[in-house]
Design a protein around this motif. Structure first.
Motif, PDB file in Angstrom:
ATOM      1  N   MET A   1       0.827  -1.217   0.000  1.00 13.47           N
ATOM      2  CA  MET A   1       0.000   0.000   0.000  1.00 13.47           C
ATOM      3  C   MET A   1       0.861   1.267   0.000  1.00 13.47           C
ATOM      4  N   GLY A   2       2.139   1.108   0.353  1.00  7.89           N
ATOM      5  CA  GLY A   2       3.049   2.260   0.356  1.00  7.89           C
ATOM      6  C   GLY A   2       3.307   2.802  -1.032  1.00  7.89           C
ATOM      7  N   ALA A   3       2.982   2.013  -2.061  1.00  8.32           N
ATOM      8  CA  ALA A   3       3.168   2.467  -3.448  1.00  8.32           C
ATOM      9  C   ALA A   3       2.009   3.341  -3.927  1.00  8.32           C
ATOM     10  N   MET A   4       1.013   3.499  -3.075  1.00 13.26           N
ATOM     11  CA  MET A   4      -0.216   4.207  -3.459  1.00 13.26           C
ATOM     12  C   MET A   4       0.067   5.606  -4.010  1.00 13.26           C
ATOM     13  N   GLY A   5       0.861   6.406  -3.301  1.00 16.65           N
ATOM     14  CA  GLY A   5       1.131   7.784  -3.713  1.00 16.65           C
ATOM     15  C   GLY A   5       1.797   7.873  -5.072  1.00 16.65           C
ATOM     16  N   ALA A   6       2.840   7.076  -5.271  1.00 12.20           N
ATOM     17  CA  ALA A   6       3.581   7.110  -6.530  1.00 12.20           C
ATOM     18  C   ALA A   6       2.706   6.658  -7.696  1.00 12.20           C
ATOM     19  N   LEU A   7       1.944   5.583  -7.494  1.00 14.07           N
ATOM     20  CA  LEU A   7       1.096   5.067  -8.562  1.00 14.07           C
ATOM     21  C   LEU A   7      -0.057   6.030  -8.881  1.00 14.07           C
ATOM     22  N   MET A   8      -0.557   6.700  -7.845  1.00 16.56           N
ATOM     23  CA  MET A   8      -1.643   7.674  -8.058  1.00 16.56           C
ATOM     24  C   MET A   8      -1.146   8.806  -8.955  1.00 16.56           C
ATOM     25  N   GLY A   9       0.084   9.267  -8.715  1.00 14.49           N
ATOM     26  CA  GLY A   9       0.672  10.329  -9.542  1.00 14.49           C
ATOM     27  C   GLY A   9       0.817   9.896 -10.983  1.00 14.49           C
ATOM     28  N   LYS A  10       1.278   8.640 -11.176  1.00 17.19           N
ATOM     29  CA  LYS A  10       1.448   8.123 -12.536  1.00 17.19           C
ATOM     30  C   LYS A  10       0.100   8.012 -13.250  1.00 17.19           C
ATOM     31  N   ALA A  11      -0.919   7.566 -12.494  1.00 19.52           N
ATOM     32  CA  ALA A  11      -2.241   7.378 -13.088  1.00 19.52           C
ATOM     33  C   ALA A  11      -2.846   8.714 -13.526  1.00 19.52           C
ATOM     34  N   MET A  12      -2.747   9.698 -12.658  1.00 22.08           N
ATOM     35  CA  MET A  12      -3.330  10.998 -12.986  1.00 22.08           C
ATOM     36  C   MET A  12      -2.594  11.649 -14.156  1.00 22.08           C
ATOM     37  N   ALA A  13      -1.275  11.442 -14.228  1.00 17.75           N
ATOM     38  CA  ALA A  13      -0.496  11.999 -15.336  1.00 17.75           C
ATOM     39  C   ALA A  13      -0.904  11.359 -16.656  1.00 17.75           C
ATOM     40  N   LYS A  14      -1.145  10.060 -16.628  1.00 19.46           N
ATOM     41  CA  LYS A  14      -1.515   9.353 -17.856  1.00 19.46           C
ATOM     42  C   LYS A  14      -2.948   9.667 -18.282  1.00 19.46           C
ATOM     43  N   LEU A  15      -3.826   9.837 -17.313  1.00 17.12           N
ATOM     44  CA  LEU A  15      -5.232  10.110 -17.617  1.00 17.12           C
ATOM     45  C   LEU A  15      -5.466  11.557 -18.060  1.00 17.12           C
ATOM     46  N   LYS A  16      -4.558  12.467 -17.667  1.00 14.41           N
ATOM     47  CA  LYS A  16      -4.588  13.859 -18.118  1.00 14.41           C
ATOM     48  C   LYS A  16      -5.961  14.532 -17.955  1.00 14.41           C
ATOM     49  N   GLY A  17      -6.525  14.390 -16.762  1.00 10.92           N
ATOM     50  CA  GLY A  17      -7.768  15.079 -16.472  1.00 10.92           C
ATOM     51  C   GLY A  17      -9.006  14.430 -17.024  1.00 10.92           C
ATOM     52  N   LYS A  18      -8.879  13.240 -17.582  1.00 11.60           N
ATOM     53  CA  LYS A  18     -10.048  12.569 -18.173  1.00 11.60           C
ATOM     54  C   LYS A  18     -10.759  11.656 -17.188  1.00 11.60           C
ATOM     55  N   ALA A  19     -10.345  11.689 -15.932  1.00 12.01           N
ATOM     56  CA  ALA A  19     -10.998  10.863 -14.917  1.00 12.01           C
ATOM     57  C   ALA A  19     -11.031  11.631 -13.611  1.00 12.01           C
ATOM     58  N   ASP A  20     -12.078  11.391 -12.839  1.00 10.13           N
ATOM     59  CA  ASP A  20     -12.203  12.055 -11.554  1.00 10.13           C
ATOM     60  C   ASP A  20     -11.188  11.466 -10.577  1.00 10.13           C
TER      61      ASP A  20
END
Length: 622
Positions: free
Chosen positions: A588-607
């Motif tokens: 679960m410690g990877a949550m922050g890093a993975l969240m950043g990667k996900a939001m960068a890839k989605l580029k505002g197309k997901a809540d």
């Protein structure tokens, strides 16, 4: 300063344009234009006597300048009424209603009948030589920290023409502004402290902003009347910055105190002014002064002697402004560029030898001074006559004046204060009867004042004071509430768009006129339906400003449309798979890093909340 001891008294005049579809006396548009004029009109104006056989002193001085006036006219913004070739139409009923609302908010007594008057003004700002005005209400009041202030009068009047420029004795005005309805609100002179004037101006502004008035540069103008016990009433025109008001009062009081000191010293010296105007052209045949050399070719060099004025013309009366500047202000109204005087000479190419020669020629003593003007003969003589008049006044009193407020909180001479000899009954406009029932209906439906509105929306929508202040100040609180009434959106997101996002787009040169209330409603509806994120709102609005498209089309063109939950889940699965080693090591410690990667890839197309939930669930199940 001890303002009580000085006997400071101040009054305020506020002129505010009303936001009506038509002008006060004709159906023309109330919008300004910078288009090339469709036609021009040339006029000469002259003063006339009042019913009492008197000529207004301000009008008389304007006539001495012998100016011609050119008026730029247009097909949509002007008609024969502005050119004074057609009688005025009946009063604009919407303007009358707005003025009654303002009067009621100021606790004023409204008249039974509104009579339109003519006020003589021949500075060129009106084609007919007069401004139409009518008294709407009297004897209101406003409570302040320093005590109650009486609102003496509220008038409904037509705005003046716009002055564009002057060239070779011809002054150019634009008629688009002439006839726009405005209210003039006048207080009594009971204000005794500079901060009180600022408070009253703010409160009147709050009342006006709660009604249907125009916004923006030039739509509101404030004039300040100031006097001290031993001084004179002075009207400062165009006091725009509320934060400068206190400084303007202080500088005007200083000016009058210094003028009183000059007056007492002149009286002590037994100063007097000769009416003789000396032709000193021959004394400057070898001059190195460019201004005088030019006058030697096609003009005159004239001088007057001021007995007992030596050393006082150069005395400072306001910061960086001297008594000589006061004299020059009178001279400039006659068309000259300025004056020379002994307290500043030798200078400007004029030598000490030339100064001594003039002093000897006019037979000046040690305490005497001279004033010099080099220009066209008639202009130079008229300028020196004005200097003579002002110098004579300096010995006995401070003159009543209308002065122009400057950006540095000083002021400069404009004209004498007008007198009561300039009002006439307007025979072309019928009386407007104001029924008690009509007035009572207005009083029962008064708008909410801005401070009240701000306090209410802070509480009702849980907004910060800054956001609520910006909404009210920018007159967008109504639009904000309209959108909130039909949605469940976050109030801060909607308010921030009105308060800051639109302002930023305007600063970036975007065409924000396309961002109508309906357009913003549609944009926020996309957020509520989950089609775009709230973070994408600004980009969508940019797309609307840059093209002729709807918010939904702009979102599609900019690839901002939200992904489905299945598509988001697929992206998260790919990210977890690509970072399997990190997931194994950190859990679960990877949550922050993975969240950043996900939001960068989605580029505002997901809540963000959805991304967080899906990612957390998948990591917990690993």
């Amino acid at each position: 300063m001890d303002y009580d001891k000085l006997g400071l008294k101040m009054g305020l005049e506020v002129h505010q344009q009303l936001n009506t579809d038509e002008k006060l006396f004709c159906p023309c548009s109330c919008e300004l234009t910078d288009k090339k004029p469709d036609y021009k009109v040339l006029r000469n104006l002259r003063p006339t006597q009042s019913e009492l056989g008197k000529v207004d002193r301000a009008a008389f001085e304007e006539s001495r300048r012998k100016l011609q006036f050119i008026y730029e006219a247009y097909k949509n913004e002007t008609c024969l009424v502005e050119v004074d070739e057609e009688p005025p139409h009946p009063l604009n009923k919407e303007a009358v209603k707005i003025s009654l609302i303002v009067a009621s908010l100021l606790n004023m007594n409204v008249v039974d009948e509104l009579h339109t008057m003519r006020k003589q003004v021949i500075d060129g700002s009106n084609t007919g030589g007069f401004q139409r005005t009518g008294l709407v209400a009297t004897n209101g009041y406003m409570d302040t920290e320093y005590g109650r202030v009486i609102i003496e009068n509220l008038c409904l009047e037509e705005d003046a023409a716009r002055r564009i420029g002057q060239k070779k004795g011809n002054v150019v005005f634009r008629l688009d502004r002439l006839g726009i309805p405005l209210v003039e609100i006048t207080t009594d002179p009971s204000m005794k402290h500079p901060d009180q004037v600022k408070e009253v101006a703010y409160q009147i502004g709050q009342v006006l902003r709660s009604t249907k008035v125009k916004r923006g540069l030039g739509t509101i103008r404030q004039d300040l009347n100031i006097s001290i016990r031993e001084g004179a009433r002075v009207e400062l025109k165009g006091v725009q910055d509320l934060d400068l008001m206190a400084q303007m009062v202080e500088n005007e009081v200083k000016r009058q105190i210094n003028l009183l000191e000059i007056m007492k010293e002149l009286q002590k010296r037994d100063a007097h002014v000769d009416d003789t105007i000396y032709d000193v052209k021959d004394l400057f045949k070898q001059t190195e002064s460019k201004i005088i050399a030019k006058a030697l070719k096609d003009g005159s060099v004239l001088a007057i002697k001021l007995n007992g004025f030596a050393g006082l013309i150069g005395k400072e009366v306001q910061p960086s402004r001297r008594f000589g500047t006061e004299l020059a202000g009178y001279a400039k109204k006659m068309g000259v560029s300025g004056i020379f005087h002994t307290d500043e000479l030798p200078a400007y190419g004029i030598t000490q030898k030339e100064v001594d020669t003039v002093l000897e020629f006019v037979k000046a003593g040690e305490e005497d001074a001279f004033v010099l003007v080099a220009d066209d003969d008639e202009k130079a003589r008229n300028a020196l006559l004005e200097v003579l008049r002002r110098a004579k006044t300096a010995i006995i009193e401070i003159p009543e004046e209308t002065r122009k407020a400057l950006e540095n909180a000083n002021s400069e001479y404009l004209r004498p204060l007008p007198t009561a000899s300039r009002m006439y009954v307007e025979t072309d406009i019928p009386t407007t009867v104001i029924s008690r029932d009509y007035l009572e209906n207005i009083k029962n439906n008064l708008p909410e004042l801005p401070d009240e509105k701000k306090a209410r929306i802070i509480q009702q929508y849980n907004l910060s004071e800054d956001l609520a202040h910006q909404l009210v100040r920018r007159n967008r609180a109504g639009d904000f509430e309209e959108i909130m009434a039909s949605s469940n959106l976050d109030s801060t997101t909607v308010a921030s768009t009105f308060a800051y996002t639109i302002k930023e787009l305007k600063r970036d040169g975007k065409d924000i006129l396309k961002l109508t209330t309906d357009c913003l409603k549609e944009t926020f509806a996309l957020v509520e339906k989950g089609k775009i994120t709230k973070e994408a709102v600004q980009e969508v609005l940019v797309g609307v400003c840059d093209g002729e498209k709807s918010p939904e089309q702009a979102a599609k063109d900019l690839n901002l449309t939200m992904l489905s939950e299945e598509d988001v889940e697929s992206v998260i699965d790919d990210i977890i798979s690509s970072n399997s080693k990190m997931v194994e090591e950190r859990g679960m410690g990877a949550m922050g890093a993975l969240m950043g990667k996900a939001m960068a890839k989605l580029k505002g197309k997901a809540d963000g909340k959805l991304v967080n939930k899906l990612l957390r669930d998948k990591l917990q199940n690993k």
